[in-house]
Design a protein around this motif. Sequence first.
Motif, PDB file in Angstrom:
ATOM      1  N   ARG A  11      76.111 -19.380  -9.710  1.00  0.00           N
ATOM      2  CA  ARG A  11      75.964 -19.475  -8.257  1.00  0.00           C
ATOM      3  C   ARG A  11      75.609 -20.915  -7.877  1.00  0.00           C
ATOM      4  N   ASP A  12      76.321 -21.430  -6.889  1.00  0.00           N
ATOM      5  CA  ASP A  12      76.073 -22.798  -6.422  1.00  0.00           C
ATOM      6  C   ASP A  12      75.852 -22.802  -4.919  1.00  0.00           C
ATOM      7  N   ALA A  13      74.698 -23.282  -4.494  1.00  0.00           N
ATOM      8  CA  ALA A  13      74.392 -23.391  -3.059  1.00  0.00           C
ATOM      9  C   ALA A  13      75.332 -24.402  -2.425  1.00  0.00           C
ATOM     10  N   GLN A  14      75.897 -24.043  -1.269  1.00  0.00           N
ATOM     11  CA  GLN A  14      76.780 -24.930  -0.520  1.00  0.00           C
ATOM     12  C   GLN A  14      76.051 -25.563   0.658  1.00  0.00           C
ATOM     13  N   LYS A  15      75.300 -24.743   1.396  1.00  0.00           N
ATOM     14  CA  LYS A  15      74.523 -25.260   2.523  1.00  0.00           C
ATOM     15  C   LYS A  15      73.531 -24.205   2.990  1.00  0.00           C
ATOM     16  N   ILE A  16      72.510 -24.681   3.688  1.00  0.00           N
ATOM     17  CA  ILE A  16      71.533 -23.796   4.324  1.00  0.00           C
ATOM     18  C   ILE A  16      71.490 -24.197   5.792  1.00  0.00           C
ATOM     19  N   THR A  17      71.670 -23.213   6.646  1.00  0.00           N
ATOM     20  CA  THR A  17      71.711 -23.444   8.075  1.00  0.00           C
ATOM     21  C   THR A  17      70.554 -22.724   8.748  1.00  0.00           C
TER      22      THR A  17
ATOM     23  N   GLU B 205      67.684 -29.549   7.549  1.00  0.00           N
ATOM     24  CA  GLU B 205      68.881 -30.343   7.851  1.00  0.00           C
ATOM     25  C   GLU B 205      69.003 -31.536   6.915  1.00  0.00           C
ATOM     26  N   ARG B 206      67.891 -32.206   6.632  1.00  0.00           N
ATOM     27  CA  ARG B 206      67.924 -33.361   5.719  1.00  0.00           C
ATOM     28  C   ARG B 206      68.328 -32.935   4.305  1.00  0.00           C
ATOM     29  N   GLN B 207      67.906 -31.761   3.865  1.00  0.00           N
ATOM     30  CA  GLN B 207      68.242 -31.307   2.519  1.00  0.00           C
ATOM     31  C   GLN B 207      69.744 -31.071   2.377  1.00  0.00           C
ATOM     32  N   ASN B 208      70.398 -30.650   3.437  1.00  0.00           N
ATOM     33  CA  ASN B 208      71.837 -30.405   3.400  1.00  0.00           C
ATOM     34  C   ASN B 208      72.636 -31.698   3.260  1.00  0.00           C
ATOM     35  N   ARG B 209      72.060 -32.813   3.637  1.00  0.00           N
ATOM     36  CA  ARG B 209      72.752 -34.102   3.498  1.00  0.00           C
ATOM     37  C   ARG B 209      72.766 -34.579   2.053  1.00  0.00           C
ATOM     38  N   ARG B 210      71.914 -33.961   1.220  1.00  0.00           N
ATOM     39  CA  ARG B 210      71.820 -34.342  -0.190  1.00  0.00           C
ATOM     40  C   ARG B 210      71.970 -33.068  -1.027  1.00  0.00           C
TER      41      ARG B 210
ATOM     42  N   HIS C 165      69.620 -31.513  -3.433  1.00  0.00           N
ATOM     43  CA  HIS C 165      68.328 -31.033  -2.940  1.00  0.00           C
ATOM     44  C   HIS C 165      68.392 -29.603  -2.418  1.00  0.00           C
ATOM     45  N   LEU C 166      69.547 -28.955  -2.586  1.00  0.00           N
ATOM     46  CA  LEU C 166      69.659 -27.545  -2.231  1.00  0.00           C
ATOM     47  C   LEU C 166      69.095 -26.707  -3.372  1.00  0.00           C
ATOM     48  N   PRO C 167      68.797 -25.447  -3.132  1.00  0.00           N
ATOM     49  CA  PRO C 167      68.171 -24.629  -4.178  1.00  0.00           C
ATOM     50  C   PRO C 167      69.086 -24.382  -5.377  1.00  0.00           C
ATOM     51  N   HIS C 168      68.466 -24.240  -6.529  1.00  0.00           N
ATOM     52  CA  HIS C 168      69.176 -23.846  -7.749  1.00  0.00           C
ATOM     53  C   HIS C 168      69.158 -22.325  -7.783  1.00  0.00           C
ATOM     54  N   LEU C 169      70.337 -21.730  -7.816  1.00  0.00           N
ATOM     55  CA  LEU C 169      70.451 -20.277  -7.707  1.00  0.00           C
ATOM     56  C   LEU C 169      70.675 -19.584  -9.041  1.00  0.00           C
TER      57      LEU C 169
ATOM     58  N   ARG D  96      62.383 -19.108  -2.429  1.00  0.00           N
ATOM     59  CA  ARG D  96      60.935 -19.347  -2.392  1.00  0.00           C
ATOM     60  C   ARG D  96      60.597 -20.649  -3.117  1.00  0.00           C
ATOM     61  N   THR D  97      61.161 -20.833  -4.304  1.00  0.00           N
ATOM     62  CA  THR D  97      60.923 -22.046  -5.085  1.00  0.00           C
ATOM     63  C   THR D  97      61.360 -23.281  -4.294  1.00  0.00           C
ATOM     64  N   TRP D  98      62.526 -23.198  -3.663  1.00  0.00           N
ATOM     65  CA  TRP D  98      63.049 -24.321  -2.883  1.00  0.00           C
ATOM     66  C   TRP D  98      62.170 -24.591  -1.665  1.00  0.00           C
ATOM     67  N   LEU D  99      61.783 -23.549  -0.952  1.00  0.00           N
ATOM     68  CA  LEU D  99      60.948 -23.726   0.240  1.00  0.00           C
ATOM     69  C   LEU D  99      59.611 -24.380  -0.099  1.00  0.00           C
ATOM     70  N   LYS D 100      59.090 -24.107  -1.275  1.00  0.00           N
ATOM     71  CA  LYS D 100      57.806 -24.686  -1.677  1.00  0.00           C
ATOM     72  C   LYS D 100      57.904 -26.196  -1.894  1.00  0.00           C
TER      73      LYS D 100
END
Length: 144
Positions: free
Chosen positions: A105-111, A89-94, A97-101, A8-12
């Motif tokens: 826990r470390d975010a790898q990618k969001i598809t 898609e742009r966030q996955n390139r950086r 810029h992925l969410p802090h979990l 939710r925090t990341w989506l905002k």
Amino acid sequence: MTIIESMRTWLKTCPILEGERLNIDFLPVEAQSYSVEVVPGRGTIKQYMDGSALKQFLFVLASREFAESDIAQNADNLQFYEDFAQWVERQNRRPKHLPHLGDGRDAQKITVTTPGYLYLRDDHGTARYQIQMELIYLQRGERV
């Protein structure tokens, strides 16, 4: 912090959601409301010898939109989700810029696993639209 709260925090941070109320597992009946919701699915993809695991978290971004016979309005509803998918898609390139979990826990990618689509139309001139996504993350094992 739970994973859904992290999402939710990341989506905002998405510019097209700026200033919007983003609920968790609750989509109001009013048009132009938003919710992030958990989708059931397997949690662990791969378990490692050190206790770490590669995991997935499935979720949707849902919205209630005006939806009637107006072609332009309905096209705009779908355009929102196309723009949103491009942002993801742009966030996955950086990776920063992925969410802090949270700890361990470390975010790898969001598809984005489906395009935005009309899920349910009601009798009041609104409809639920949604887009499905998958978060892949590494859960670090505890060292003993």
